[in-house]
Motif scaffolding. Structure first.
Motif, PDB file in Angstrom:
ATOM      1  N   VAL A 132       0.848  -1.188   0.000  1.00 36.17           N
ATOM      2  CA  VAL A 132       0.000   0.000   0.000  1.00 36.17           C
ATOM      3  C   VAL A 132       0.887   1.243   0.000  1.00 36.17           C
ATOM      4  O   VAL A 132       1.699   1.435   0.902  1.00 36.17           O
ATOM      5  CB  VAL A 132      -0.937   0.015   1.227  1.00 36.17           C
ATOM      6  N   GLU A 133       0.730   2.074  -1.017  1.00 34.64           N
ATOM      7  CA  GLU A 133       1.563   3.270  -1.161  1.00 34.64           C
ATOM      8  C   GLU A 133       0.968   4.498  -0.459  1.00 34.64           C
ATOM      9  O   GLU A 133       1.597   5.545  -0.420  1.00 34.64           O
ATOM     10  CB  GLU A 133       1.762   3.588  -2.647  1.00 34.64           C
ATOM     11  N   THR A 134      -0.239   4.377   0.084  1.00 37.74           N
ATOM     12  CA  THR A 134      -0.904   5.511   0.721  1.00 37.74           C
ATOM     13  C   THR A 134      -0.076   6.031   1.895  1.00 37.74           C
ATOM     14  O   THR A 134       0.410   5.240   2.709  1.00 37.74           O
ATOM     15  CB  THR A 134      -2.293   5.080   1.242  1.00 37.74           C
ATOM     16  N   PRO A 135       0.117   7.342   2.035  1.00 45.65           N
ATOM     17  CA  PRO A 135       0.846   7.894   3.188  1.00 45.65           C
ATOM     18  C   PRO A 135       0.184   7.473   4.493  1.00 45.65           C
ATOM     19  O   PRO A 135      -1.054   7.359   4.557  1.00 45.65           O
ATOM     20  CB  PRO A 135       0.747   9.412   2.978  1.00 45.65           C
ATOM     21  N   PRO A 136       0.967   7.211   5.549  1.00 48.03           N
ATOM     22  CA  PRO A 136       0.400   6.735   6.823  1.00 48.03           C
ATOM     23  C   PRO A 136      -0.752   7.574   7.351  1.00 48.03           C
ATOM     24  O   PRO A 136      -1.752   7.040   7.821  1.00 48.03           O
ATOM     25  CB  PRO A 136       1.608   6.762   7.764  1.00 48.03           C
ATOM     26  N   PRO A 164       3.876  -1.362   5.089  1.00 52.55           N
ATOM     27  CA  PRO A 164       3.443  -1.408   3.685  1.00 52.55           C
ATOM     28  C   PRO A 164       2.244  -2.309   3.413  1.00 52.55           C
ATOM     29  O   PRO A 164       1.627  -2.200   2.352  1.00 52.55           O
ATOM     30  CB  PRO A 164       4.695  -1.915   2.953  1.00 52.55           C
ATOM     31  N   HIS A 165       1.920  -3.220   4.350  1.00 52.02           N
ATOM     32  CA  HIS A 165       0.787  -4.112   4.131  1.00 52.02           C
ATOM     33  C   HIS A 165      -0.428  -3.727   4.959  1.00 52.02           C
ATOM     34  O   HIS A 165      -1.359  -4.532   5.115  1.00 52.02           O
ATOM     35  CB  HIS A 165       1.187  -5.557   4.430  1.00 52.02           C
ATOM     36  N   VAL A 166      -0.437  -2.523   5.491  1.00 51.08           N
ATOM     37  CA  VAL A 166      -1.605  -2.003   6.217  1.00 51.08           C
ATOM     38  C   VAL A 166      -2.368  -1.052   5.302  1.00 51.08           C
ATOM     39  O   VAL A 166      -1.804  -0.087   4.781  1.00 51.08           O
ATOM     40  CB  VAL A 166      -1.187  -1.278   7.518  1.00 51.08           C
ATOM     41  N   LYS A 167      -3.666  -1.352   5.098  1.00 54.09           N
ATOM     42  CA  LYS A 167      -4.513  -0.509   4.244  1.00 54.09           C
ATOM     43  C   LYS A 167      -5.130   0.640   5.024  1.00 54.09           C
ATOM     44  O   LYS A 167      -5.160   1.776   4.572  1.00 54.09           O
ATOM     45  CB  LYS A 167      -5.648  -1.345   3.645  1.00 54.09           C
ATOM     46  N   LYS A 168      -5.640   0.323   6.220  1.00 56.68           N
ATOM     47  CA  LYS A 168      -6.407   1.315   6.952  1.00 56.68           C
ATOM     48  C   LYS A 168      -6.432   0.973   8.435  1.00 56.68           C
ATOM     49  O   LYS A 168      -6.375  -0.188   8.821  1.00 56.68           O
ATOM     50  CB  LYS A 168      -7.852   1.378   6.414  1.00 56.68           C
ATOM     51  N   ARG A 212      -9.090  -1.222  14.848  1.00 58.60           N
ATOM     52  CA  ARG A 212      -9.131  -2.226  13.789  1.00 58.60           C
ATOM     53  C   ARG A 212      -8.084  -1.897  12.744  1.00 58.60           C
ATOM     54  O   ARG A 212      -8.000  -0.755  12.264  1.00 58.60           O
ATOM     55  CB  ARG A 212     -10.522  -2.264  13.158  1.00 58.60           C
ATOM     56  N   VAL A 213      -7.283  -2.888  12.368  1.00 60.64           N
ATOM     57  CA  VAL A 213      -6.235  -2.703  11.368  1.00 60.64           C
ATOM     58  C   VAL A 213      -6.554  -3.587  10.169  1.00 60.64           C
ATOM     59  O   VAL A 213      -6.553  -4.817  10.269  1.00 60.64           O
ATOM     60  CB  VAL A 213      -4.842  -3.062  11.937  1.00 60.64           C
ATOM     61  N   VAL A 214      -6.842  -2.957   9.030  1.00 61.12           N
ATOM     62  CA  VAL A 214      -7.159  -3.679   7.797  1.00 61.12           C
ATOM     63  C   VAL A 214      -5.856  -3.884   7.025  1.00 61.12           C
ATOM     64  O   VAL A 214      -5.155  -2.913   6.714  1.00 61.12           O
ATOM     65  CB  VAL A 214      -8.168  -2.898   6.936  1.00 61.12           C
ATOM     66  N   THR A 215      -5.518  -5.134   6.720  1.00 56.83           N
ATOM     67  CA  THR A 215      -4.265  -5.453   6.047  1.00 56.83           C
ATOM     68  C   THR A 215      -4.532  -5.992   4.641  1.00 56.83           C
ATOM     69  O   THR A 215      -5.669  -6.261   4.255  1.00 56.83           O
ATOM     70  CB  THR A 215      -3.461  -6.507   6.836  1.00 56.83           C
ATOM     71  N   THR A 216      -3.463  -6.175   3.890  1.00 53.27           N
ATOM     72  CA  THR A 216      -3.585  -6.757   2.552  1.00 53.27           C
ATOM     73  C   THR A 216      -3.486  -8.279   2.588  1.00 53.27           C
ATOM     74  O   THR A 216      -3.515  -8.923   1.534  1.00 53.27           O
ATOM     75  CB  THR A 216      -2.499  -6.196   1.612  1.00 53.27           C
ATOM     76  N   ALA A 217      -3.370  -8.850   3.779  1.00 55.53           N
ATOM     77  CA  ALA A 217      -3.349 -10.312   3.902  1.00 55.53           C
ATOM     78  C   ALA A 217      -4.717 -10.868   3.524  1.00 55.53           C
ATOM     79  O   ALA A 217      -5.751 -10.248   3.771  1.00 55.53           O
ATOM     80  CB  ALA A 217      -2.984 -10.722   5.330  1.00 55.53           C
TER      81      ALA A 217
END
Length: 241
Positions: A132-136, A164-168, A212-217
């Motif tokens: 995920v390239e979105t700024p923190p 890098p693998h955290v979306k939101k 809640r942590v949304v990941t790319t997993a």
């Protein structure tokens, strides 16, 4: 070892080829102790080179700072000459922090494993997770804008959001009914769910916030890999005991 592309001789296995400008290393694994670092180079999930860098730790604030910086610089030089796609690291947090400060590569942390290199080879054999390239700061959302723990709580959220693998990250309500703690602000990523997402618990005294942590997993096992990375990052940030 010869360059995979043009066949030119390389000074060390896995070195970036200065003749045809191509890389010869997929990943580098760093096992970092305070006085010794092992740098392992991987190509196609195989070890092609191992090099050790040593130092003699100094006592005293100023001399110790210089010695640590020089030690980290030698380790960083080993990574730079490979120009790998990925860098995996484990070991002494102080050394890891110093090495990472001298590199621009994304560091993936290795949890407590009997054989860190085999652990990385196994991980790289899985399908890669989306980066995920979105700024923190843009990853934080939801209806609850208040974060527990003041600046330290913000640091915990930013540390997790920087992965890098955290979306939101979706902050939850603050529960003030917990048991008190004298350890200051503490943060921990909990066991991954079936969908690979995790929870970030931040505790400040008797107040607790579950985020809640949304990941790319895509499933629990890959979520556990991300969870281990997050907890390593929180330990490096002195937010875990």
């Amino acid at each position: 070892m010869e360059c995979r592309r043009c066949g030119s001789s390389l000074e060390r296995p896995g070195d970036y080829c200065l003749v045809c400008r191509s890389d010869n290393a997929d990943a580098v694994v760093l096992e970092l102790d305070r006085d010794r670092a092992r740098v392992t180079t991987l190509v196609d999930e195989e070890v092609v080179g191992v090099r050790e860098v040593t130092t003699t730790p100094e006592d005293g604030s100023e001399s110790e700072v210089v010695e640590l910086r020089n030690f980290a610089g030698l380790v960083a030089d080993e990574v730079r000459r490979k120009r790998p796609e990925e860098v995996y690291a484990t070991g002494n947090r102080e050394v890891l922090r110093a090495v990472r400060g001298q590199l621009h590569h994304e560091f993936y942390r290795i949890g407590d494993a009997d054989d860190p290199v085999e652990s990385v080879i196994s991980r790289r054999g899985d399908a890669p997770l989306e980066v995920v390239e979105t700024p923190p700061r843009e990853k934080i959302g939801g209806s609850h804008s208040t974060l527990v723990g003041g600046r330290a709580g913000q640091r915990a959220i930013q540390t997790v959001a920087g992965h890098p693998h955290v979306k939101k990250i979706i902050p939850g309500p603050i529960d003030a009914g917990g048991s008190g703690s004298r350890s200051g602000v503490r943060a921990k990523a909990t066991r991954a769910g079936e969908n690979g997402n995790v929870r970030l618990l931040i505790r400040d005294g008797s107040s607790v916030q579950e985020n809640r942590v949304v990941t790319t997993a895509r499933e629990r096992d890959l979520g556990e890999v991300v969870r281990e990375d997050l907890n390593e990052a929180l330990r490096e940030a002195d937010l875990q005991d």
